[in-house]
Design an enzyme around this catalytic site. Structure first.
Site, PDB file in Angstrom:
ATOM      1  N   TYR A 181       0.799  -7.118  24.222  1.00 10.69           N
ATOM      2  CA  TYR A 181       2.158  -6.654  23.909  1.00 10.69           C
ATOM      3  C   TYR A 181       2.208  -6.163  22.471  1.00 10.69           C
ATOM      4  O   TYR A 181       1.699  -6.834  21.562  1.00 10.69           O
ATOM      5  CB  TYR A 181       3.185  -7.783  24.134  1.00 10.69           C
ATOM      6  CG  TYR A 181       3.287  -8.142  25.603  1.00 10.69           C
ATOM      7  CD1 TYR A 181       4.130  -7.431  26.448  1.00 10.69           C
ATOM      8  CD2 TYR A 181       2.481  -9.138  26.152  1.00 10.69           C
ATOM      9  CE1 TYR A 181       4.184  -7.720  27.816  1.00 10.69           C
ATOM     10  CE2 TYR A 181       2.528  -9.434  27.511  1.00 10.69           C
ATOM     11  CZ  TYR A 181       3.386  -8.714  28.338  1.00 10.69           C
ATOM     12  OH  TYR A 181       3.424  -8.981  29.676  1.00 10.69           O
ATOM     13  N   SER A 182       2.821  -4.993  22.271  1.00 11.28           N
ATOM     14  CA  SER A 182       2.980  -4.453  20.914  1.00 11.28           C
ATOM     15  C   SER A 182       3.931  -5.351  20.129  1.00 11.28           C
ATOM     16  O   SER A 182       4.969  -5.760  20.649  1.00 11.28           O
ATOM     17  CB  SER A 182       3.608  -3.063  20.944  1.00 11.28           C
ATOM     18  OG  SER A 182       2.926  -2.220  21.835  1.00 11.28           O
ATOM     19  N   CYS A 360       4.193   6.068  21.958  1.00 13.47           N
ATOM     20  CA  CYS A 360       4.035   4.736  22.534  1.00 13.47           C
ATOM     21  C   CYS A 360       4.977   4.554  23.722  1.00 13.47           C
ATOM     22  O   CYS A 360       6.146   4.922  23.668  1.00 13.47           O
ATOM     23  CB  CYS A 360       4.320   3.659  21.488  1.00 13.47           C
ATOM     24  SG  CYS A 360       3.872   2.006  22.054  1.00 13.47           S
ATOM     25  N   GLU A 400      -0.572   5.097  21.940  1.00 16.59           N
ATOM     26  CA  GLU A 400      -0.751   3.832  22.655  1.00 16.59           C
ATOM     27  C   GLU A 400       0.189   3.860  23.861  1.00 16.59           C
ATOM     28  O   GLU A 400       1.387   3.623  23.733  1.00 16.59           O
ATOM     29  CB  GLU A 400      -0.417   2.643  21.755  1.00 16.59           C
ATOM     30  CG  GLU A 400      -0.889   1.336  22.345  1.00 16.59           C
ATOM     31  CD  GLU A 400      -1.114   0.291  21.262  1.00 16.59           C
ATOM     32  OE1 GLU A 400      -2.239   0.216  20.731  1.00 16.59           O
ATOM     33  OE2 GLU A 400      -0.145  -0.418  20.936  1.00 16.59           O
ATOM     34  N   TYR A 402       0.724   2.809  28.105  1.00 16.02           N
ATOM     35  CA  TYR A 402       0.258   1.802  29.062  1.00 16.02           C
ATOM     36  C   TYR A 402       0.995   1.908  30.380  1.00 16.02           C
ATOM     37  O   TYR A 402       1.950   2.651  30.480  1.00 16.02           O
ATOM     38  CB  TYR A 402       0.406   0.387  28.476  1.00 16.02           C
ATOM     39  CG  TYR A 402       1.706   0.111  27.757  1.00 16.02           C
ATOM     40  CD1 TYR A 402       2.857  -0.288  28.450  1.00 16.02           C
ATOM     41  CD2 TYR A 402       1.814   0.265  26.358  1.00 16.02           C
ATOM     42  CE1 TYR A 402       4.041  -0.545  27.783  1.00 16.02           C
ATOM     43  CE2 TYR A 402       3.001   0.010  25.691  1.00 16.02           C
ATOM     44  CZ  TYR A 402       4.114  -0.382  26.405  1.00 16.02           C
ATOM     45  OH  TYR A 402       5.294  -0.633  25.753  1.00 16.02           O
TER      46      TYR A 402
HETATM   47  P1  FAD Z   1       0.941  -7.965  36.566  1.00 13.06           P
HETATM   48  O1  FAD Z   1       1.297  -9.153  37.331  1.00 13.06           O
HETATM   49  O2  FAD Z   1      -0.336  -7.952  35.841  1.00 13.06           O
HETATM   50  O3  FAD Z   1       1.065  -6.723  37.500  1.00 13.06           O
HETATM   51  C1  FAD Z   1       0.587  -5.497  37.084  1.00 13.06           C
HETATM   52  C2  FAD Z   1      -0.027  -4.820  38.270  1.00 13.06           C
HETATM   53  O4  FAD Z   1       0.973  -4.541  39.238  1.00 13.06           O
HETATM   54  C3  FAD Z   1      -0.639  -3.473  37.947  1.00 13.06           C
HETATM   55  O5  FAD Z   1      -1.936  -3.605  37.466  1.00 13.06           O
HETATM   56  C4  FAD Z   1      -0.577  -2.790  39.295  1.00 13.06           C
HETATM   57  O6  FAD Z   1      -1.679  -3.179  40.069  1.00 13.06           O
HETATM   58  C5  FAD Z   1       0.654  -3.362  39.912  1.00 13.06           C
HETATM   59  N1  FAD Z   1       1.787  -2.451  39.798  1.00 13.06           N
HETATM   60  C6  FAD Z   1       2.537  -2.224  38.702  1.00 13.06           C
HETATM   61  N2  FAD Z   1       3.504  -1.341  38.965  1.00 13.06           N
HETATM   62  C7  FAD Z   1       3.353  -0.995  40.263  1.00 13.06           C
HETATM   63  C8  FAD Z   1       4.044  -0.106  41.121  1.00 13.06           C
HETATM   64  N3  FAD Z   1       5.100   0.598  40.692  1.00 13.06           N
HETATM   65  N4  FAD Z   1       3.607   0.012  42.390  1.00 13.06           N
HETATM   66  C9  FAD Z   1       2.545  -0.703  42.838  1.00 13.06           C
HETATM   67  N5  FAD Z   1       1.846  -1.553  42.070  1.00 13.06           N
HETATM   68  C10 FAD Z   1       2.251  -1.696  40.800  1.00 13.06           C
HETATM   69  N6  FAD Z   1       4.650  -4.221  27.993  1.00 13.06           N
HETATM   70  C11 FAD Z   1       5.891  -4.491  27.494  1.00 13.06           C
HETATM   71  O7  FAD Z   1       6.806  -4.841  28.249  1.00 13.06           O
HETATM   72  N7  FAD Z   1       6.141  -4.387  26.150  1.00 13.06           N
HETATM   73  C12 FAD Z   1       5.194  -4.016  25.258  1.00 13.06           C
HETATM   74  O8  FAD Z   1       5.455  -3.923  24.052  1.00 13.06           O
HETATM   75  C13 FAD Z   1       3.883  -3.737  25.759  1.00 13.06           C
HETATM   76  N8  FAD Z   1       2.897  -3.381  24.925  1.00 13.06           N
HETATM   77  C14 FAD Z   1       1.656  -3.110  25.414  1.00 13.06           C
HETATM   78  C15 FAD Z   1       0.670  -2.742  24.521  1.00 13.06           C
HETATM   79  C16 FAD Z   1      -0.599  -2.447  24.979  1.00 13.06           C
HETATM   80  C17 FAD Z   1      -1.678  -2.038  23.993  1.00 13.06           C
HETATM   81  C18 FAD Z   1      -0.870  -2.525  26.358  1.00 13.06           C
HETATM   82  C19 FAD Z   1      -2.234  -2.211  26.891  1.00 13.06           C
HETATM   83  C20 FAD Z   1       0.107  -2.915  27.252  1.00 13.06           C
HETATM   84  C21 FAD Z   1       1.380  -3.211  26.793  1.00 13.06           C
HETATM   85  N9  FAD Z   1       2.389  -3.636  27.663  1.00 13.06           N
HETATM   86  C22 FAD Z   1       3.653  -3.871  27.163  1.00 13.06           C
HETATM   87  C23 FAD Z   1       2.141  -3.857  29.102  1.00 13.06           C
HETATM   88  C24 FAD Z   1       1.758  -5.343  29.347  1.00 13.06           C
HETATM   89  O9  FAD Z   1       0.486  -5.597  28.772  1.00 13.06           O
HETATM   90  C25 FAD Z   1       1.643  -5.709  30.822  1.00 13.06           C
HETATM   91  O10 FAD Z   1       0.770  -4.809  31.439  1.00 13.06           O
HETATM   92  C26 FAD Z   1       2.956  -5.716  31.560  1.00 13.06           C
HETATM   93  O11 FAD Z   1       3.857  -6.632  30.992  1.00 13.06           O
HETATM   94  C27 FAD Z   1       2.733  -6.106  33.029  1.00 13.06           C
HETATM   95  O12 FAD Z   1       2.079  -7.326  33.073  1.00 13.06           O
HETATM   96  P2  FAD Z   1       2.442  -8.402  34.205  1.00 13.06           P
HETATM   97  O13 FAD Z   1       1.546  -9.568  34.065  1.00 13.06           O
HETATM   98  O14 FAD Z   1       3.904  -8.673  34.202  1.00 13.06           O
HETATM   99  O15 FAD Z   1       2.121  -7.607  35.520  1.00 13.06           O
END
Ligand code: FAD
Length: 402
Positions: A181-182, A360, A400, A402
């Site tokens: 997360y940023s 971003c 950046e 994502y």
């Molecule tokens: P997970 O449980 O890991 O689910 C994600 C998975 O769900 C995906 O890999 C995909 O397989 C599936 N999926 C997602 N959308 C769909 C769809 N529409 N249809 C079907 N399948 C889908 N997030 C923020 O909220 N704020 C930030 O500031 C932020 N900064 C980031 C900075 C960087 C450098 C990076 C790489 C990512 C950032 N993210 C940010 C994103 C964050 O890291 C997570 O990826 C995000 O919160 C989702 O994680 P999760 O565990 O909730 O989802």
């Protein structure tokens, strides 16, 4: 030249008094008269150029077959090396390159902290606050969270990210992996005591093929976190989105949704925490183009608008509200639509040696923005791919998504 005048008016109060000394070689005595300066024994001509005229003067020197070998700010700041200018149309309008950009040089002096805490031994901090950022009637859930860092050594710079390890196991029975997360706060933290870190997190929510609603693991964990709960944190990581130390820089920020996080940190550092940073008194130009679906989704709206009002000479705020605003041809207003609307002005700014562009948020924003800049570059006889690569090399192009 309507647009150029606009830029001038816009940036005039910030930059109009600054001047640079160009050292030029390769012009004959006769041509040097055209430049109004005598040739030195060394074969160099020195020309004092106001900031606002740098591009025109470079073009004029180029037309005369001269080559700029050095550019020095007359106010005694760090000398920067010149662009190498050839005679083709492309090089005529090429941006000024710096063999050692000031931002880069100053950055070297600041140690960028990386991986102080790793997944095997994360920092465990308490959640100090967790509140909703989307106003009533907006779309989805986005929360602002702050964690206590006082029990450890976790410190960071604006533009970096941290990892969060959600508790529990994945479908394979393995501990969940960290999610990045940023960081949305400055190095001083929201409590201004260098002992907190804040995030801006959207709860991932989507429909699977069976039509069921699926919630993301880590984003749901964070969005539902109780104040006082422990959180496993890793990092910090990331050197892509660092803010240059140059107080006179032009900082163009293109954000969608939670992509605002690093820019919140930048803007707080520039405008809201001036008294905490005697060595960083921002005097340049910051321009945020912020894409959201509805007005209710404008994250940190009051603070952004107050800064834009209080620092109108230095901070320009442009929204792209896709479900409410329309483009001239009736399309939805996305960040890339605004970039297209201001393409000429943005492109002129990009060519300044101390302009940084940051992007971003959603992955989808990058290709259409590149298309717009490709067209602008072509209009000027330039190649966007080359220019972008050059900017990247100079650490002026930061992405950046994502
Ligand atoms: P997970 O449980 O890991 O689910 C994600 C998975 O769900 C995906 O890999 C995909 O397989 C599936 N999926 C997602 N959308 C769909 C769809 N529409 N249809 C079907 N399948 C889908 N997030 C923020 O909220 N704020 C930030 O500031 C932020 N900064 C980031 C900075 C960087 C450098 C990076 C790489 C990512 C950032 N993210 C940010 C994103 C964050 O890291 C997570 O990826 C995000 O919160 C989702 O994680 P999760 O565990 O909730 O989802």
């Amino acid at each position: 030249m309507r647009t150029f005048n606009n830029i001038k008016t816009f940036a005039s109060s910030v930059n109009e008094n600054r001047r640079f000394l160009f050292e030029v070689v390769g012009v004959s005595q006769q041509e040097s008269n055209t430049l109004d300066y005598p040739i030195r024994k060394s074969g160099s001509v020195f020309i004092a150029v106001p900031y606002a005229r740098m591009n025109q003067e470079m073009n004029r020197i180029n037309r005369l077959g001269g080559k700029i070998i050095n550019i020095t700010p007359i106010d005694g700041l760090t000398p920067v090396q010149s662009p190498s200018q050839g005679s083709s149309t492309t090089t005529e309008t090429q941006p000024m390159t710096q063999s050692e950009p000031k931002a880069k040089k100053e950055k070297k002096e600041v140690k960028v902290p990386v991986n102080i805490y790793r997944p095997k031994n994360p920092y465990v901090g308490k959640c100090l606050e967790n509140y909703e950022l989307v106003a009533e009637g907006g779309s989805g859930t986005v929360r602002h969270l702050t964690f206590d860092l006082s029990a450890g050594d976790l410190h960071y710079l604006e533009g970096q990210s941290i990892g969060i390890i959600p508790p529990g196991e994945d479908d394979n029975g393995k501990p969940h992996k960290l999610r990045l997360y940023s960081i949305a706060s400055t190095r001083h933290g929201d409590n201004r005591d260098d002992k907190t870190v804040s995030l801006c997190v959207r709860q991932l929510e989507y429909q699977n093929d069976e039509g069921e609603t699926v919630y993301g693991v880590c984003s749901s964990y964070l969005c539902n976190l109780e104040v006082g709960a422990d959180v496993a944190i890793t990092g910090p990581v990331g050197k892509e989105m660092l803010l240059p130390d140059d107080e006179d820089a032009t900082i163009i920020m293109l954000a969608t949704g939670t992509g605002i996080a690093p820019f919140r940190a930048f803007l707080w550092r520039m405008f809201k925490e001036r008294e905490l940073n005697p060595d960083y008194q921002f005097k340049g130009l910051a321009w945020l183009i912020f894409g959201i679906p509805y007005t209710q989704n404008i994250l940190y709206k009051d603070d952004l608008e107050k800064m834009a009002a209080d620092y109108s000479e230095n901070f320009r705020l442009t929204y792209a509200i896709s479900r409410e605003q329309q483009t001239a041809d009736g399309g939805k207003m996305y960040v890339q639509s605004r970039v297209s609307e201001y393409a000429d002005e943005l492109f002129e700014l990009i060519q300044k040696p101390n302009t940084h562009v940051y992007m971003c948020g959603l992955k989808g924003m990058e290709p259409p923005i590149s298309e717009t800049f490709t067209a602008e570059a072509e209009k000027r006889g330039m190649n966007w791919d080359d220019l972008r690569k050059q900017m990247k090399k100079e650490e002026r192009w930061h992405v950046e998504v994502y």
